[in-house]
Enzyme design. Structure first.
Site, PDB file in Angstrom:
ATOM      1  N   SER A 105     -25.638  -5.329  67.688  1.00 42.90           N
ATOM      2  CA  SER A 105     -25.899  -5.038  68.893  1.00 42.90           C
ATOM      3  C   SER A 105     -26.859  -3.992  69.093  1.00 42.90           C
ATOM      4  CB  SER A 105     -24.671  -4.216  69.610  1.00 42.90           C
ATOM      5  OG  SER A 105     -24.269  -2.956  69.094  1.00 42.90           O
TER       6      SER A 105
ATOM      7  N   GLU B 132     -34.395   2.771  64.169  1.00 45.33           N
ATOM      8  CA  GLU B 132     -33.136   3.102  63.529  1.00 45.33           C
ATOM      9  C   GLU B 132     -33.423   4.159  62.651  1.00 45.33           C
ATOM     10  OE1 GLU B 132     -29.827   1.013  63.508  1.00 45.33           O
ATOM     11  OE2 GLU B 132     -30.350  -0.538  64.869  1.00 45.33           O
TER      12      GLU B 132
ATOM     13  N   TYR C 123     -22.897   1.722  48.769  1.00 40.92           N
ATOM     14  CA  TYR C 123     -24.195   0.993  49.021  1.00 40.92           C
ATOM     15  C   TYR C 123     -25.193   1.438  47.959  1.00 40.92           C
ATOM     16  CZ  TYR C 123     -28.487  -0.249  51.402  1.00 40.92           C
ATOM     17  OH  TYR C 123     -29.783  -0.721  51.806  1.00 40.92           O
TER      18      TYR C 123
ATOM     19  N   ASP D 196     -31.725  -7.830  60.749  1.00 46.26           N
ATOM     20  CA  ASP D 196     -31.601  -7.921  62.218  1.00 46.26           C
ATOM     21  C   ASP D 196     -32.460  -8.018  63.504  1.00 46.26           C
ATOM     22  OD1 ASP D 196     -29.356  -7.252  60.619  1.00 46.26           O
ATOM     23  OD2 ASP D 196     -28.869  -5.167  61.494  1.00 46.26           O
TER      24      ASP D 196
ATOM     25  N   GLU E 185     -26.085 -11.970  51.035  1.00 50.43           N
ATOM     26  CA  GLU E 185     -25.535 -10.544  51.296  1.00 50.43           C
ATOM     27  C   GLU E 185     -26.094  -9.725  50.060  1.00 50.43           C
ATOM     28  OE1 GLU E 185     -24.782  -9.243  54.440  1.00 50.43           O
ATOM     29  OE2 GLU E 185     -23.553 -11.021  54.469  1.00 50.43           O
ATOM     30  N   HIS E 186     -26.406  -8.512  50.464  1.00 53.41           N
ATOM     31  CA  HIS E 186     -26.793  -7.383  49.572  1.00 53.41           C
ATOM     32  C   HIS E 186     -28.281  -7.884  48.531  1.00 53.41           C
ATOM     33  CE1 HIS E 186     -23.763  -4.342  49.956  1.00 53.41           C
ATOM     34  NE2 HIS E 186     -23.052  -5.236  50.080  1.00 53.41           N
ATOM     35  N   THR E 187     -28.718  -8.934  49.333  1.00 51.80           N
ATOM     36  CA  THR E 187     -29.983  -9.630  48.541  1.00 51.80           C
ATOM     37  C   THR E 187     -31.296  -8.938  49.193  1.00 51.80           C
ATOM     38  OG1 THR E 187     -29.930 -11.252  50.223  1.00 51.80           O
ATOM     39  CG2 THR E 187     -29.096 -11.663  47.932  1.00 51.80           C
ATOM     40  N   ASP E 188     -31.001  -8.391  50.525  1.00 50.69           N
ATOM     41  CA  ASP E 188     -32.284  -7.967  50.838  1.00 50.69           C
ATOM     42  C   ASP E 188     -33.027  -6.623  50.122  1.00 50.69           C
ATOM     43  OD1 ASP E 188     -30.337  -6.077  51.522  1.00 50.69           O
ATOM     44  OD2 ASP E 188     -30.886  -5.593  53.605  1.00 50.69           O
TER      45      ASP E 188
ATOM     46  N   GLY F   4     -20.650  -2.409  67.130  1.00 44.09           N
ATOM     47  CA  GLY F   4     -20.130  -1.933  65.526  1.00 44.09           C
ATOM     48  C   GLY F   4     -19.260  -3.043  65.019  1.00 44.09           C
TER      49      GLY F   4
HETATM   50  P1  ADP Z   1     -24.082  -2.548  65.529  1.00 44.49           P
HETATM   51  O1  ADP Z   1     -23.247  -3.358  64.222  1.00 44.49           O
HETATM   52  O2  ADP Z   1     -23.068  -3.303  66.474  1.00 44.49           O
HETATM   53  O3  ADP Z   1     -25.196  -2.806  65.412  1.00 44.49           O
HETATM   54  P2  ADP Z   1     -24.156   0.054  65.601  1.00 44.49           P
HETATM   55  O4  ADP Z   1     -23.433   1.216  65.232  1.00 44.49           O
HETATM   56  O5  ADP Z   1     -25.415   0.008  64.508  1.00 44.49           O
HETATM   57  O6  ADP Z   1     -23.405  -1.085  65.702  1.00 44.49           O
HETATM   58  O7  ADP Z   1     -24.766   0.170  67.113  1.00 44.49           O
HETATM   59  C1  ADP Z   1     -23.906   0.311  68.160  1.00 44.49           C
HETATM   60  C2  ADP Z   1     -24.565   1.262  69.065  1.00 44.49           C
HETATM   61  O8  ADP Z   1     -25.854   0.700  69.889  1.00 44.49           O
HETATM   62  C3  ADP Z   1     -23.724   1.828  70.127  1.00 44.49           C
HETATM   63  O9  ADP Z   1     -23.095   2.903  69.695  1.00 44.49           O
HETATM   64  C4  ADP Z   1     -24.640   2.073  71.456  1.00 44.49           C
HETATM   65  O10 ADP Z   1     -25.487   3.292  71.053  1.00 44.49           O
HETATM   66  C5  ADP Z   1     -25.632   1.089  71.250  1.00 44.49           C
HETATM   67  N1  ADP Z   1     -25.436  -0.155  72.059  1.00 44.49           N
HETATM   68  C6  ADP Z   1     -25.067  -1.307  71.491  1.00 44.49           C
HETATM   69  N2  ADP Z   1     -24.672  -2.083  72.630  1.00 44.49           N
HETATM   70  C7  ADP Z   1     -24.827  -1.356  73.600  1.00 44.49           C
HETATM   71  C8  ADP Z   1     -24.555  -1.751  75.085  1.00 44.49           C
HETATM   72  N3  ADP Z   1     -24.093  -2.946  75.489  1.00 44.49           N
HETATM   73  N4  ADP Z   1     -24.641  -0.682  75.880  1.00 44.49           N
HETATM   74  C9  ADP Z   1     -25.056   0.507  75.514  1.00 44.49           C
HETATM   75  N5  ADP Z   1     -25.387   0.834  74.297  1.00 44.49           N
HETATM   76  C10 ADP Z   1     -25.149   0.032  73.345  1.00 44.49           C
HETATM   77 MG    MG Z   2     -26.629  -1.672  64.000  1.00 41.44          MG
END
Ligand code: ADP
Ligand code: MG
Length: 381
Positions: free
Chosen positions: A122, A155, A217, A167, A31-34, A117
């Protein structure tokens, strides 16, 4: 979820869609190594974003999010959509176009079971499933590494999150029974065995949102750079903490502020823990691997100071529980999840104990997320 996506696609856009999946990820250690050009050790998980897609003959791409029950029609040659979820898809298409690809309009329906989140990325799962699917449907000839960079740049350029590449790498290159040792300096990776038979990997979400994470960070990055520049005055070729050994750091300790010293010590030790942990995995020694996870948590908490009382509370219960092999905060810190490797026989009592004690202490019930290391991006038949 997969059936729901297929049904929604059929209802809205007709037959003939192809179906794809790309997973979220955990990071076992590192963690925090990247950004210090060291190593990380992520694995893809058994929770994914699933996406059905088919080219259409129009000029607009029609996007439907099952989880938000929302539609957006986007001109991929026009403005970025308002909705963040649609911006991920728009961003991936733009990044592909920057690389010379032609991406005609398409219809897509997607949804998933990666908690949003929670630090399981995700967002990378969404970028990667989009990129992987479009690449196949339109035969663009991009490889998985290209797709990882396309996700990362989405991103950076369309969401405003200046993330590393871990990721997306995990989401695309993950394999069942394997974790990915990614060298953040060379971008080379090695798959290491991860088959914890008799153990479970479980995340305990503190439910604390990491509000401090982005400002702190930047402070940590700067402190590491100070360490590098002090050592760099004495030795050739020191470009990052990756080039610094504990001996070197100790030799020049007197020249640096105690806090800078501790930050650097954490990073150097964390890289070593990860290397040692990979050897333990090769040897099937999950107890030794787990002890490295506890070491990681201690370093993050005491030397790097990015933990919080809630994360420490959970990790401490883990440390005191026989049958919990390892536990550590995962992600940037100041909130989020603790990742645990737990003996099957201990699992139920451990989870019960953490839940009840945490709820008493903080008046919030932690969320429990079980994960299994699974495959990366793929087409589903
Ligand atoms: P994480 O740590 O899960 O990556 P982020 O805030 O970076 O959190 O990403 C979450 C965002 O990604 C959500 O606000 C949405 O915009 C999009 N997202 C993730 N999963 C879904 C999903 N199942 N359906 C629609 N949008 C999603
Ligand atoms: Mg994310």
């Amino acid at each position: 979820m997969i059936t729901k996506i297929q049904e929604e696609f059929k209802k809205r856009y007709g037959d003939g869609a192809l179906l794809y999946a790309s997973p979220g990820r955990v990071n076992l250690i590192g963690e925090h190594t990247d950004y210090n050009l060291g190593f990380v050790l992520p694995g893809a998980i058994d929770k994914s974003i699933y996406l059905a897609i088919k080219p259409n003959d129009g000029t607009l791409s029609r996007l439907y999010s099952v989880d938000y029950d929302a539609t957006v029609n986007v001109d991929m040659n026009g403005e970025q959509p308002q909705e963040q979820w649609a911006s991920y898809i728009y961003g991936v298409v733009q990044e592909m176009k920057k690389r010379g690809a032609t991406v005609p309009a398409f219809d897509c329906v997607f949804g998933g079971d990666v908690p949003l989140g929670a630090g399981l990325s995700s967002s990378a799962a969404l970028e990667c499933v989009t990129g992987f699917a479009i690449n196949e449907v339109y035969n663009l000839g991009l490889n998985r590494k290209d797709l990882a960079i396309i996700g990362q740049m989405t991103e950076h350029n369309y969401i405003g999150v200046k993330c590393g590449i871990m990721d997306q790498f995990a989401s695309l290159f993950g394999e069942k029974g394997k974790v990915i040792r990614l060298d953040c300096r060379s971008m080379e990776y090695v798959l290491e065995p991860f088959n914890p038979v008799g153990y479970k990997v479980v995340l305990i979400d503190s439910m604390v949102k990491h509000t401090l994470a982005s400002s702190e960070y930047n402070v940590r990055r700067a402190q590491c750079e100070v360490g590098v520049s002090i050592i760099g005055k004495h030795a050739e070729g020191i470009e990052s903490l990756r080039d610094v050994s504990m001996d070197m750091l100790n030799t020049y300790r007197a020249e640096m502020d105690e806090m800078v010293y501790r930050r650097c010590r954490y990073v150097i030790e964390e890289n070593q823990r990860l290397i040692d942990g990979c050897q333990a995995l090769k040897d099937g020694d999950y107890a030794l691997f787990g002890s490295k996870m506890f070491g990681s948590h201690d370093g993050l908490s005491k030397d790097y100071e990015v933990s919080c009382k809630e994360l420490d509370f959970i990790a401490t219960i883990g440390r005191k529980t026989d049958g919990v092999l390892g536990a550590r905060m995962m992600g940037g810190g100041f909130g989020g999840c603790v990742i645990n490797v737990v003996n099957d026989a201990t699992y139920d009592s451990y989870i019960d104990e953490v839940k009840s004690r945490y709820t008493t202490e903080f008046q919030v019930t932690p969320r429990i997320i079980d994960v299994v290391i699974g495959d990366g991006a793929r087409r589903l038949e």
